[in-house]
Design a protein around this motif. Structure first.
Motif, mmCIF file in Angstrom:
data_model
loop_
_atom_site.group_PDB
_atom_site.id
_atom_site.type_symbol
_atom_site.label_atom_id
_atom_site.label_comp_id
_atom_site.label_asym_id
_atom_site.label_seq_id
_atom_site.Cartn_x
_atom_site.Cartn_y
_atom_site.Cartn_z
ATOM 1 N N GLN A 178 0.832 -1.201 0.000
ATOM 2 C CA GLN A 178 0.000 0.000 0.000
ATOM 3 C C GLN A 178 0.869 1.255 0.000
ATOM 4 N N PHE A 179 2.003 1.195 0.671
ATOM 5 C CA PHE A 179 2.928 2.321 0.702
ATOM 6 C C PHE A 179 3.439 2.625 -0.704
ATOM 7 N N VAL A 180 3.835 1.597 -1.438
ATOM 8 C CA VAL A 180 4.298 1.773 -2.817
ATOM 9 C C VAL A 180 3.145 2.269 -3.690
ATOM 10 N N ASP A 181 1.964 1.737 -3.463
ATOM 11 C CA ASP A 181 0.776 2.184 -4.197
ATOM 12 C C ASP A 181 0.516 3.673 -4.005
ATOM 13 N N GLY A 182 0.809 4.170 -2.823
ATOM 14 C CA GLY A 182 0.599 5.583 -2.517
ATOM 15 C C GLY A 182 1.412 6.505 -3.399
ATOM 16 N N PHE A 183 2.581 6.051 -3.820
ATOM 17 C CA PHE A 183 3.413 6.852 -4.712
ATOM 18 C C PHE A 183 2.990 6.736 -6.172
ATOM 19 N N THR A 184 2.387 5.620 -6.520
ATOM 20 C CA THR A 184 2.163 5.351 -7.940
ATOM 21 C C THR A 184 0.721 5.529 -8.408
#
Length: 111
Positions: free
Chosen positions: A40-46
């Motif tokens: 979810q953290f990576v999703d937040g950037f992308t």
């Protein structure tokens, strides 16, 4: 006799990992794992979509309700927690970029 569960979002009967009507994901124990949180953290950037306005409104006016909805499984209408966290932090630093927030007394923010 097995009790039929209903989707928390649209109240349709559930079968499988997703609601066939609205696409809401069924909450599982793995949704709270470190691996899922990092994804979810990576999703937040992308990823960023129109769910921001609804999430931001709940964050400002009903923050406890936003958290309760997420924990209870009502997630489809809102941004993911880490995605919302990142966006709000970016907005905070853009809006207060001219202010030296570390030299301003905390009383100014909590009046």
């Amino acid at each position: 006799m097995e009790e039929t569960k209903n989707c928390i979002n649209c109240h349709e009967p559930l079968a499988g990992k997703f609601c066939y009507n609205c696409g809401e994901k069924i909450v599982e124990k793995t949704d709270f794992s470190i691996k899922t949180i990092l994804q979810q953290f990576v999703d937040g950037f992308t990823n960023f979509d129109s769910k921001f306005i609804k999430s931001f409104w709940f964050l400002l006016f009903k923050p406890g309700q936003l958290t309760e909805n997420y924990v209870n499984g009502l997630r489809k209408p809102f941004m993911k927690p880490f995605q919302l966290f990142i966006v709000v932090n970016v907005l905070f630093f853009i809006i207060l970029s001219g202010a030296d927030i570390f030299r301003i007394p905390s009383g100014y923010f909590f009046q």
